[in-house]
Design a protein around this motif. Structure first.
Motif, mmCIF file in Angstrom:
data_model
loop_
_atom_site.group_PDB
_atom_site.id
_atom_site.type_symbol
_atom_site.label_atom_id
_atom_site.label_comp_id
_atom_site.label_asym_id
_atom_site.label_seq_id
_atom_site.Cartn_x
_atom_site.Cartn_y
_atom_site.Cartn_z
ATOM 1 N N SER A 1 0.851 -1.176 0.000
ATOM 2 C CA SER A 1 0.000 0.000 0.000
ATOM 3 C C SER A 1 0.889 1.229 0.000
ATOM 4 N N LEU A 2 0.672 2.092 -0.950
ATOM 5 C CA LEU A 2 1.490 3.301 -1.032
ATOM 6 C C LEU A 2 1.154 4.266 0.097
ATOM 7 N N LEU A 3 -0.043 4.174 0.608
ATOM 8 C CA LEU A 3 -0.437 5.034 1.716
ATOM 9 C C LEU A 3 -0.001 4.356 3.011
ATOM 10 N N ALA A 4 0.853 5.019 3.785
ATOM 11 C CA ALA A 4 1.516 4.392 4.931
ATOM 12 C C ALA A 4 0.534 3.836 5.964
ATOM 13 N N GLY A 5 -0.438 4.597 6.387
ATOM 14 C CA GLY A 5 -1.312 4.158 7.461
ATOM 15 C C GLY A 5 -2.452 3.265 7.024
ATOM 16 N N LYS A 6 -2.697 3.111 5.747
ATOM 17 C CA LYS A 6 -3.869 2.385 5.251
ATOM 18 C C LYS A 6 -3.568 0.931 4.888
ATOM 19 N N GLY A 7 -2.378 0.439 5.162
ATOM 20 C CA GLY A 7 -2.002 -0.908 4.763
ATOM 21 C C GLY A 7 -2.851 -1.976 5.412
ATOM 22 N N GLU A 8 -3.041 -1.884 6.711
ATOM 23 C CA GLU A 8 -3.833 -2.885 7.432
ATOM 24 C C GLU A 8 -5.297 -2.844 7.000
ATOM 25 N N GLU A 9 -5.810 -1.642 6.762
ATOM 26 C CA GLU A 9 -7.201 -1.509 6.319
ATOM 27 C C GLU A 9 -7.390 -2.122 4.932
ATOM 28 N N ALA A 10 -6.424 -1.873 4.048
ATOM 29 C CA ALA A 10 -6.514 -2.420 2.688
ATOM 30 C C ALA A 10 -6.432 -3.943 2.723
ATOM 31 N N LEU A 11 -5.555 -4.475 3.569
ATOM 32 C CA LEU A 11 -5.433 -5.927 3.688
ATOM 33 C C LEU A 11 -6.726 -6.542 4.226
ATOM 34 N N ALA A 12 -7.316 -5.918 5.234
ATOM 35 C CA ALA A 12 -8.577 -6.421 5.785
ATOM 36 C C ALA A 12 -9.687 -6.374 4.739
ATOM 37 N N ASN A 13 -9.720 -5.311 3.956
ATOM 38 C CA ASN A 13 -10.731 -5.174 2.908
ATOM 39 C C ASN A 13 -10.563 -6.266 1.852
ATOM 40 N N VAL A 14 -9.332 -6.523 1.455
ATOM 41 C CA VAL A 14 -9.076 -7.546 0.443
ATOM 42 C C VAL A 14 -9.419 -8.931 0.989
ATOM 43 N N GLN A 15 -9.056 -9.195 2.237
ATOM 44 C CA GLN A 15 -9.370 -10.501 2.816
ATOM 45 C C GLN A 15 -10.874 -10.711 2.969
ATOM 46 N N ASP A 16 -11.599 -9.651 3.283
ATOM 47 C CA ASP A 16 -13.056 -9.767 3.382
ATOM 48 C C ASP A 16 -13.693 -10.068 2.028
ATOM 49 N N ASN A 17 -13.091 -9.582 0.960
ATOM 50 C CA ASN A 17 -13.650 -9.753 -0.385
ATOM 51 C C ASN A 17 -12.873 -10.784 -1.204
ATOM 52 N N ALA A 18 -12.174 -11.698 -0.538
ATOM 53 C CA ALA A 18 -11.331 -12.666 -1.244
ATOM 54 C C ALA A 18 -12.137 -13.553 -2.187
ATOM 55 N N LYS A 19 -13.351 -13.913 -1.795
ATOM 56 C CA LYS A 19 -14.175 -14.778 -2.642
ATOM 57 C C LYS A 19 -14.560 -14.074 -3.947
ATOM 58 N N ALA A 20 -14.973 -12.822 -3.851
ATOM 59 C CA ALA A 20 -15.333 -12.069 -5.057
ATOM 60 C C ALA A 20 -14.110 -11.844 -5.944
ATOM 61 N N ILE A 21 -12.950 -11.621 -5.331
ATOM 62 C CA ILE A 21 -11.715 -11.414 -6.101
ATOM 63 C C ILE A 21 -11.347 -12.699 -6.835
ATOM 64 N N ARG A 22 -11.474 -13.837 -6.166
ATOM 65 C CA ARG A 22 -11.148 -15.115 -6.796
ATOM 66 C C ARG A 22 -12.101 -15.405 -7.949
ATOM 67 N N GLN A 23 -13.380 -15.080 -7.791
ATOM 68 C CA GLN A 23 -14.344 -15.311 -8.867
ATOM 69 C C GLN A 23 -14.043 -14.424 -10.074
ATOM 70 N N ALA A 24 -13.690 -13.171 -9.813
ATOM 71 C CA ALA A 24 -13.360 -12.268 -10.928
ATOM 72 C C ALA A 24 -12.075 -12.725 -11.621
ATOM 73 N N LEU A 25 -11.133 -13.212 -10.836
ATOM 74 C CA LEU A 25 -9.897 -13.745 -11.418
ATOM 75 C C LEU A 25 -10.195 -14.979 -12.246
ATOM 76 N N ALA A 26 -11.084 -15.837 -11.768
ATOM 77 C CA ALA A 26 -11.440 -17.057 -12.488
ATOM 78 C C ALA A 26 -12.040 -16.738 -13.860
ATOM 79 N N LYS A 27 -12.845 -15.682 -13.929
ATOM 80 C CA LYS A 27 -13.423 -15.289 -15.215
ATOM 81 C C LYS A 27 -12.341 -14.888 -16.209
ATOM 82 N N ARG A 28 -11.253 -14.304 -15.697
ATOM 83 C CA ARG A 28 -10.180 -13.837 -16.572
ATOM 84 C C ARG A 28 -9.261 -14.962 -17.035
ATOM 85 N N ILE A 29 -8.961 -15.921 -16.166
ATOM 86 C CA ILE A 29 -7.930 -16.909 -16.496
ATOM 87 C C ILE A 29 -8.471 -18.325 -16.680
#
Length: 144
Positions: A54-82
């Motif tokens: 994360s380029l923003l110093a204080g937002k790293g943990e928040e960004a990681l939590a957001n990505v982990q919460d949406n991991a299923k949707a990210i995997r599905q979108a990745l699956a459509k691509r590959i």
């Protein structure tokens, strides 16, 4: 050490995940989406460890939590691509890459060190200093 196959697959995942973050699911990331610094793949290509920076110093943990919460949707979108390029869509495990923060910390620590410059010291030899031992004669006809 990763095989060539793992390296190619990691590169494919890194490019496609970046596209997913920026184009397919921008609504999940308010502001800038996290960057993907490294992707490591297990030998069976079943698990992908993704390191987010994360380029923003204080937002790293928040960004990681957001990505982990949406991991299923990210995997599905990745699956459509590959889906036509791979057999198995790997399980995605996200980590925070703090190597840039660690490098900045080490730079600050090294900057605080006070290393004095080496000063040349000349010790005058005292008169009562021991002299060098005599050199042994190697040949019988050698003169001193």
């Amino acid at each position: 050490m990763e095989s060539k196959r793992q390296q190619k697959f990691a590169s494919l995942l890194q490019q496609d995940l970046a596209a997913v973050f920026q184009r397919d699911l921008p609504h999940l990331f308010p502001g800038l989406p996290p960057g993907i610094s490294t992707v490591r793949i297990s030998p069976d290509l079943g698990v992908a460890r993704i390191y987010l920076s994360s380029l923003l110093a204080g937002k790293g943990e928040e960004a990681l939590a957001n990505v982990q919460d949406n991991a299923k949707a990210i995997r599905q979108a990745l699956a459509k691509r590959i889906r036509k390029q791979v057999r198995i869509i790997p399980e995605l495990v996200f980590f925070l890459d703090d190597s840039a923060q660690y490098a900045a910390h080490m730079d600050a620590v090294l900057g605080k060190l006070n290393i004095p410059a080496e000063t040349p010291t000349e010790d005058p030899a005292p008169d009562d200093a021991p002299t060098a031992p005599p050199r042994p004669k190697l040949f019988a006809d050698e003169d001193e």
